[in-house]
Design an enzyme around this catalytic site. Structure first.
Site, PDB file in Angstrom:
ATOM      1  N   TYR A   1      25.144  30.680  50.591  1.00 17.03           N
ATOM      2  CA  TYR A   1      24.600  29.863  51.823  1.00 17.03           C
ATOM      3  C   TYR A   1      23.542  28.768  51.474  1.00 17.03           C
ATOM      4  CZ  TYR A   1      27.901  31.486  55.176  1.00 17.03           C
ATOM      5  OH  TYR A   1      28.931  31.826  55.859  1.00 17.03           O
TER       6      TYR A   1
ATOM      7  N   HIS B   1      23.783  36.758  57.778  1.00 14.37           N
ATOM      8  CA  HIS B   1      24.686  36.832  56.856  1.00 14.37           C
ATOM      9  C   HIS B   1      24.420  38.017  55.938  1.00 14.37           C
ATOM     10  CE1 HIS B   1      27.350  33.417  57.977  1.00 14.37           C
ATOM     11  NE2 HIS B   1      26.149  32.912  57.941  1.00 14.37           N
TER      12      HIS B   1
ATOM     13  N   GLU C   1      48.368  43.805  18.869  1.00 20.19           N
ATOM     14  CA  GLU C   1      48.265  44.928  19.283  1.00 20.19           C
ATOM     15  C   GLU C   1      47.294  45.978  18.872  1.00 20.19           C
ATOM     16  OE1 GLU C   1      52.505  45.754  19.602  1.00 20.19           O
ATOM     17  OE2 GLU C   1      52.593  44.880  21.468  1.00 20.19           O
TER      18      GLU C   1
END
Lengths: 754, 754
Positions: B279, B436, B687
């Site tokens: 915000y 909030h 791998e």
């Protein structure tokens, strides 16, 4: 970039300096390559070009850095003890890998420290090997000595053959005798005559075994070993019912064996390897490497021309089996993330370029790989790139047949482009795929560039992660990953295809009905499977279509089943992401129960379920800031189930992936018509979304009988799209009355937009 | 890159050509800027530099392309009807955004098509506005007319004030009268005197309202509106118990209002905005933009010096609140993925550079943003970049205080580096954070570069996705995302902090106990919370430590709770990825049940649970090919629970994220000591994994009482690490006998490695 480049230039300079110092010493020492992989001629060319071919020089420098670190760390040859991921396992892997590279460095740079390193290491192995029992870990059907399985011992010998070849002329006769008598000969005997169940199969394990024995045979000039490698053991006494750890049959009666038989049997004429691309990548390494050695030492065999040049073809097939990021489609057993950046594919691409037709499209793959092999082939590729000869590798829609004669079904890969994005459909109608096959007849996966939209699960295994069963296959691979419910295909009565029986599955394969890739806006494949469920015929037609209704290409899926009796049919969709909206009601339970009790259903939690009432059931989800809608032409009473993987999974071995399942409860015949529609996007920075809604107003089945299936899509923009499939005898002329219009066409299908 | 650059050059050339054609026409038309954002002086400098400052030229070209497309599409001003995501909503958003940009283009390029576009659009609004009722959608506490909430109407007016300012001198007096009497004046009255519950708060909504009214006041030279904007309504008659849609109190009795009061109240002296960075990014836009207008029109206010230069400070705070990818830490309500690439932050960074001290570190952020505002500030930034003046923005460990006076707790952001990776700990001990805010006292999140390792959930909302409640907050935001169990902090007796009561939460804040960022290998923060659960004291100390035990920095977490009676305490860890191994036994149920019935617990499925027996409970997982181990110093009988989000979620609004919960069943006082250890990696192409195991042999609590807590870690490499915290009166000298050694130190903590 700049600093990397500068540092790189400095290192190349340094390296050339070193090289010039040793070139004389090298000529004095009799370090002639015995020519297993690096030929005399190739070596000369490499030396002539040193410092002038950027990709080759960089690859050489990287390997030099890696080997120099290992030489500084010193040699360790521990008594074998651990499984994959454990110390002794990883140490021995590192040893053979470093020794092979040190051999290349010795041959190219002539520095004796590399030869000494190899000699010392091999002598340590030679001291240890004669006393070694079988590896203490007993889980393999073919136990090794250095490793828990002979497969890894073969990996060892393939690399060590090259290392030994590199110093063959440099060491003394006495040292050669020691190494051969105490190490290489007994090692090769152990892998061949003493391990027939490993050596004498049509299987990637055997290919490794064959190559290992053949390569050391070539180095030692032991024709008997080379013959064993090429043609297999004449006698093997393998029990006809014997199985490997994956449940695969060891050997069918009367089957041939050896390297050539594997080349013959394992690849289809299209270059597809029956176990799938993940294992193709793995098997290609010994195929290619032994072939390179044979080409050098026995050119009269013309190995690269064998089976109409199958080895080179297999490289093209493998590249076509990758997504936009170069990752293999995970057909059959496969670990996701494996890609054409793997060393085995780097080596294979270089070889396919060099021993094939110097196709400039392969150069663009090599360029992405950013590395070449340090031999004639790699030099040729690096020179091609230096001369900017590369061309883009165009992946067109393609059919790859399965079966050694190309007559056992196949894989269709369809592509459709929009702007910069490529949508790809991979449909599988192959044979079983040997012991790594899944029960996934007529299954598919769908990609948006490198992203999986509708996924194939892959296997249940964490390769080389010791904590997860020593890196080996997990039991969930059998109970989940191989089962039909783990795939995007129809499951009848909650049982897997062929009742999950390997022997039955191995007897059959699906059949292509037709395909057409000739029109830019329609790519279509149709295949049938009549044996997965006795008495039931399955016929699936899938198309990628560009239409004015849609912003992006969509997939239309027409899956007909014709049963002998009433059955339950499930069609799962393995999507990823967050559900945005459905157009039907559903219930979410207070407790989660398993979707079923066996055949993979025991691994799914039933998160929600609804009953279809409308003619179209819509399911919209979002993943990676893109939207997708699945429109299913449902009948009243069809179930729509949201489920999630993870039940009956006490070790958390399975990913918690979601699935959406369309179920018809009691039906003899049924047709599942679905449209998968990628649409819209979302930007988390502007927080703006666009086209988060489906563009389909209605999807209808106008006709569905043994002769024809006609599907109509109506867009919100009023555009209509009609797709008609001739379900049998498709090649001829057809005419049909639809919506009071007479339409006629020639061939298996027609598509009309207005 | 090359082709982009070439095409870009061509376009710039074309654009300069256009510009030269119009420069004369422009001087003839009286298109002088009224100077709201673009000053006369700034405009001259921009014109002088046109075609010579790459980033500015590119930004101009991008906006020109965007606006030209919209002008071609034509103007649409529909009757308001839809929620966010719907047609009329998105159309009106696009209108004000395009009009504002068209104004800038008109002022800079002088092309009258841009002025005409704005005039025509504004006249259409002026024709519609007088007859408009409130927006038909009734869900907002402060409904708008063009949009469903006054907030969006304010967004409209902020942009349209700029658009109007751009053509103010160009249109006729009569047209001005029409626009002001029929549109702007009633619009401003509606947002202010007619909507006091919206206009007269300390809240980002009011900041938008204040800026909107003030900016149109500045354009219209309406001092009364400007005063309303700066100082708020004198009378508002707001009910003292009135709430907004998020349950936030509208206004405390006697609280000041208006733009200056919002500047005063909403930011701490450190620049932290109490609602959190998501915000802050949103509110900064009206703060900065109105401040720029005030600086131009009322320089005597010295707005950029207000509260010790708070607006510029807030930009630094905001950048410090981002991860390695520039994404905001999702504290309080926040949508993940929002970042400093947002337009609001681009504008704010440019302004902070120009109106601040021309800090070259801001240039490096602007460079990443790749865009500047088309005004004096943006030009200054683009010139700075052209002159290569940028410096890296160094994110050091930092404390951001909360509360208008900086005395209401705060956020600590700790960084520790290893090789190229940065590990970041974000610990929150703020006040409630207005409407909030979440009930998340002493919670934290942990990052590995841009990757979340231990996550903060963010909010339950899909901004602008119409299917998800019109893009608005979902009810799961209250039932899940705000609850304490959704956060990485202690939950007592399955109730949220402050019993989830907003008014109670708003009364209190946590307190920093100490922090120390002065040592490169130890970053440490300690904070206390005494009000979340009456009678219970919570004290959490968290440290990022580099030690010889470990390959990478680890996080040590010492969380003490002191209760008045026996309680159940839960400490969750919101990890991501796949469980690799635990060192304790656990059971997986046959059916999944909810973990609890309320306070967020109803949203968790209990996937497995075990009872600790060892002193150390270990939990190893893997995510994105990296490994992590959590070592918890457990007591016998502690529970370890694996759960997953998704229960009581009938709309699939929640992500199915996993959590690992450490539970103490009945304890009055307790200490939760945990070590979070990043280690190893996995390469899916080779791998190969490395270091997939924890390096901690044992973690021990040597002392834990009101005075001291001492924790010892013993590595497999035999290194020992001792961390001692003085739990109270920490600043002085301490001495203590531990393991038969006398140790003494000065200050809140000591750390000893041997």
């Amino acid at each position: 970039m700049t600093s990397l480049f500068q540092s790189h230039s400095l290192r190349i300079f340094f390296f050339l300096f070193i090289f010039s110092q040793f070139i004389k010493a090298q000529d004095q020492a009799s370090s002639k390559s015995s020519g297993l992989i690096l030929t005399e001629e190739g070596l000369k060319k490499i030396k002539d070009n040193l410092g002038q071919v950027p990709l080759f020089d960089r690859s050489l420098q990287e390997i030099k850095d890696e080997v120099d670190i290992e030489i500084n760390n010193g040699i360790e040859v521990p008594i074998p003890k651990d499984l994959a991921g454990g110390y002794t396992h990883e140490r021995h892997k590192k040893n053979y890998s470093t020794a092979q590279k040190a051999g290349v460095l010795f041959n190219i740079l002539g520095e004796e420290k590399y030869a000494n390193y190899i000699k010392k290491m091999l002598l340590e192995y030679a001291a240890m090997y004669p006393k070694l029992p079988l590896h203490p870990e007993e889980r393999s059907y073919a136990r090794g000595k250095i490793f828990w399985q002979s497969l890894n011992d073969s990996n060892w010998l393939v690399s060590m053959s090259q290392a030994y070849s590199s110093i063959y002329n440099w060491i003394s006769k006495e040292e050669r005798a020691t190494l051969e008598n105490n190490l290489f000969k007994p090692f090769a005997d152990f892998l061949s005559v003493e391990s027939p169940q490993f050596f004498n199969r049509i299987h990637n394990h055997s290919t490794w075994g064959n190559a290992a024995v053949g390569m050391i045979g070539l180095v030692m000039n032991d024709e008997e070993l080379v013959d064993l490698a090429l043609y297999g053991l004449k006698e093997d006494n393998i029990d006809e019912t014997a199985r490997d750890n994956d449940g695969g049959l060891i050997k069918q009666k009367g089957q041939a064996a050896g390297f050539l038989a594997n080349m013959e049997e394992a690849f289809s004429p299209s270059g597809y390897y029956t176990e799938g691309p993940y294992y193709q990548r793995y098997a290609l390494y010994p195929f290619m490497l032994f072939a390179k050695a044979l080409q050098n030492k026995k050119p009269e065999l013309k190995i690269f021309e064998y089976k109409d040049g199958i080895l080179v073809k297999s490289v093209y097939a493998l590249i076509n089996l990758t997504d936009a990021d170069g990752e293999f489609f995970p057909l059959n057993d496969a670990q996701k993330g494996m890609s054409y950046f793997n060393n085995s594919v780097i080596m294979s691409v270089d070889a396919a370029y060099y021993y094939g037709e110097h196709n400039p499209m392969l150069l663009s793959i090599a360029k992405k790989q950013g590395e070449v092999t340090l031999d004639d082939a790699g030099l040729a590729v690096a020179l091609g790139l230096k001369n900017k000869e590369e061309q883009e590798f165009l992946k067109e829609s393609i059919i790859l047949t399965d079966g050694s004669k190309g007559n056992k079904g196949g894989v269709a890969i369809l592509h459709s482009k929009e702007d910069k994005s490529r949508y790809s459909l991979v449909m599988k109608y192959t044979s079983q795929g040997d012991s790594h096959g899944h029960y996934d007849k007529l299954s598919y996966s769908f990609y948006n560039d490198g992203e999986e939209v509708i996924q194939d699960y892959g296997f249940a295994r964490f390769v080389n992660i010791e904590q997860k069963n020593g890196g080996g296959y997990l039991k969930e691979n059998t109970s989940w990953a191989k089962q039909s419910i783990a795939h995007n295909t129809i499951i009848q009565n909650e049982t897997s295809h062929f009742n999950g029986d390997f022997d039955t599955g191995t007897k059959f394969h699906s059949e292509k009905y037709f395909s057409d890739f000739s029109k830019p806006d329609v790519q279509i494949i149709s295949a049938k499977e009549n044996n997965a469920y006795p008495g039931t015929q399955m016929h699936r037609t899938m198309a990628l279509i560009n239409s004015d209704i849609f912003q992006k290409p969509v997939m239309i899926d027409i899956f007909r089943v014709t049963g002998a009796k009433e059955n339950q049919y499930d069609l799962p969709f393995y999507y990823f992401g967050q559900i945005i909206e459905t157009n039907f009601e559903y219930n979410s339970p207070e407790k989660l129960e398993k979707l079923g009790s066996k055949n993979g259903y025991q691994h799914l939690w039933k998160e929600a379920a609804g009953i279809s009432s409308a003619n179209n059931s819509k399911f919209t989800w979002s993943n990676n800031n893109k939207f997708y809608t699945l429109t299913n032409v449902t009948k009243e009473g069809d179930s729509l189930i949201m489920a999630r993987l993870g039940a009956s999974d006490p070790q958390f071995n399975l990913r918690r992936d979601p699935v959406y399942i369309w179920r018809k409860h009691k039906a003899k015949d049924a047709v599942f018509v679905s449209v998968l529609e990628p649409h819209g996007s979302y930007n988390p920075i502007t927080e703006l979304g666009n086209n988060s809604f489906s563009q389909i107003k209605e999807a209808k089945i106008l006709i569905d009988n043994d002769e024809y299936t006609a599907v109509e899509l109506i867009g919100f923009n009023k555009t209509k799209l009609l797709l008609v499939i001739a379900n049998k005898n498709g090649e001829g002329r057809h005419s049909l009355r639809i919506n009071n219009n007479e339409i006629s066409w020639k061939g298996n299908y027609t598509i009309i937009e207005n």
